[in-house]
Structures are given as structure tokens and as C-alpha cells.
Design a protein around this motif. Structure first.
Motif, short mmCIF file in Angstrom:
data_model
loop_
_atom_site.label_atom_id
_atom_site.label_comp_id
_atom_site.label_asym_id
_atom_site.label_seq_id
_atom_site.Cartn_x
_atom_site.Cartn_y
_atom_site.Cartn_z
N SER A 73 0.81 -1.23 0.00
CA SER A 73 0.00 0.00 0.00
C SER A 73 0.83 1.27 0.00
O SER A 73 0.52 2.22 -0.71
CB SER A 73 -0.93 0.02 1.21
N VAL A 74 1.90 1.30 0.78
CA VAL A 74 2.64 2.54 0.99
C VAL A 74 3.41 3.01 -0.24
O VAL A 74 3.59 4.20 -0.44
CB VAL A 74 3.57 2.43 2.23
N ASP A 75 3.83 2.07 -1.09
CA ASP A 75 4.66 2.47 -2.24
C ASP A 75 4.28 1.81 -3.55
O ASP A 75 4.92 2.03 -4.57
CB ASP A 75 6.14 2.22 -1.94
N GLY A 76 3.24 0.97 -3.56
CA GLY A 76 2.79 0.33 -4.80
C GLY A 76 3.71 -0.75 -5.33
O GLY A 76 3.58 -1.17 -6.47
N VAL A 77 4.65 -1.23 -4.52
CA VAL A 77 5.59 -2.27 -4.94
C VAL A 77 4.91 -3.63 -4.86
O VAL A 77 4.21 -3.93 -3.88
CB VAL A 77 6.87 -2.24 -4.07
#
Length: 192
Positions: A73-77
Motif C-alpha cells: 500500500s505505501v509504495d505500490g511495490v
């Protein structure tokens, strides 16, 4: 000069430092003493990897016949969870399938070393839906396997009794080269 190089190399080698977020914070993951492992706790959406990468989507993440991923969620990785908390590297699909398409929080170990090609490989140990209090331990694989393979009960590791593995060995041999090639290699591999 050499101290500057050492400090720079140390900085670049530390995966938690190399990322914008400290995924180690709050993690209670148990170490496996693997090279390039570090504790990682984060929120993600459970996704079907083939759907996410190639656009070949099915209902319910393929009902357990496909590898699942964690879209952080935090970085789309896109993170690849290839192990649960059990000692065998049996995969994490069984653990993640009930959460298909849902937002979860996971706690486990991430392997990250670009030189080895180990990038965003995840060993999930605990999982829970975002907003829930209770963690679920990711250790259901062998229990599920035993329920699905009641005729394979017995002593020893599951993979020595797994019908799919035994069928593959019967067709292709232990080395996957064919039965004739397997026989030819036996004397080399197991000399008397």
C-alpha cells in the motif's frame, strides 16, 4: 577515503535504509538466518500475480492454482510471498487465498539483495485484515495438504508421499530428464 567507501557500501547494502519506509518497525518476525533477510511488516492488497503482471485475471485469484502477490500500500511495490511460517518452502498461496482482493497487514521476512536478484521476496509469518486485532499464523499449508491427500498419510516429509510429485517422478525420473536418462545416471550419482 576508505572509510567513506565503507560507509557508502554499508549504506547501500542495508535494504531497510535503501527504502523510504522502515518496514522493520513493529515487526515481530522470527529470523530464519537467511542472507539478505530483514523483518518487514506492512499493509498490502492480496493480488493474483498473473493478473497483476500480465492482465490474465480469473475469479478468486485462481482458486489457489496461481501464485499470489502482495501489492504494498505505501509504495505500490509488488512483493512476491513465496513461503509461509513453516519450515518447508511450500509457498504462501494457501495462507493468502482467503484474503484475495482484500487489504491486509502482514508480518514476516523480506529478502532484498539486488546483486543476487532477490528483490521483494517475502516469507509471510502472520496475516490479518486491515483494522482487525487478531493475527493469523501462516502455518496451514501442511494441514491443508493432509486434508486434500488422505491416501498419502504416512511417515516422513509430505513431498515424499505427494501424488503429484510421485506421478512426475514416474513419468520423468528424479532428475526430470526421462526414465532412461535417470537409469543411466544412477551409477554415477549412487556408485556402489
Amino acid at each position: 577515503m576508505w572509510k567513506s567507501i565503507l560507509v557508502l557500501n554499508t549504506f547501500l547494502a542495508a535494504p531497510a535504509w535503501a527504502q523510504d519506509v522502515n518496514f522493520e518497525e513493529g515487526s515481530e518476525a522470527r529470523s530464519w538466518n537467511l542472507y539478505a533477510e530483514y523483518p518487514a511488516r506492512f499493509e498490502a492488497t492480496v493480488v493474483d500475480l498473473l493478473c497483476e503482471v500480465a492482465g490474465q485475471c480469473t475469479d478468486n485469484c485462481g482458486d489457489g492454482r496461481r501464485q499470489l502477490g502482495l501489492l504494498r500500500s505505501v509504495d505500490g511495490v509488488l512483493v512476491y510471498p513465496n513461503k509461509n511460517s513453516q519450515t518447508v518452502f511450500s509457498g504462501a498461496t494457501v495462507e493468502l487465498l482467503p484474503y484475495c482482493g482484500q487489504n491486509v497487514e502482514v508480518d514476516g521476512l523480506e529478502l532484498y539483495d539486488e546483486d543476487l536478484g532477490a528483490v521483494n521476496i517475502y516469507l509471510v509469518q502472520k496475516i490479518r485484515r486491515v483494522g482487525e486485532d487478531e493475527w493469523v499464523t501462516a502455518n496451514n499449508w501442511t494441514k491443508n495438504w493432509a486434508e486434500e491427500n488422505p491416501d498419502a498419510a504416512g511417515r516422513g516429509p509430505w513431498f515424499r508421499r505427494d501424488p503429484r510429485i510421485l506421478a512426475e517422478i514416474a513419468a520423468e525420473g528424479y532428475f526430470g530428464l526421462g526414465i532412461a536418462e535417470d537409469e543411466a545416471l544412477k551409477d554415477v550419482v549412487f556408485p556402489e
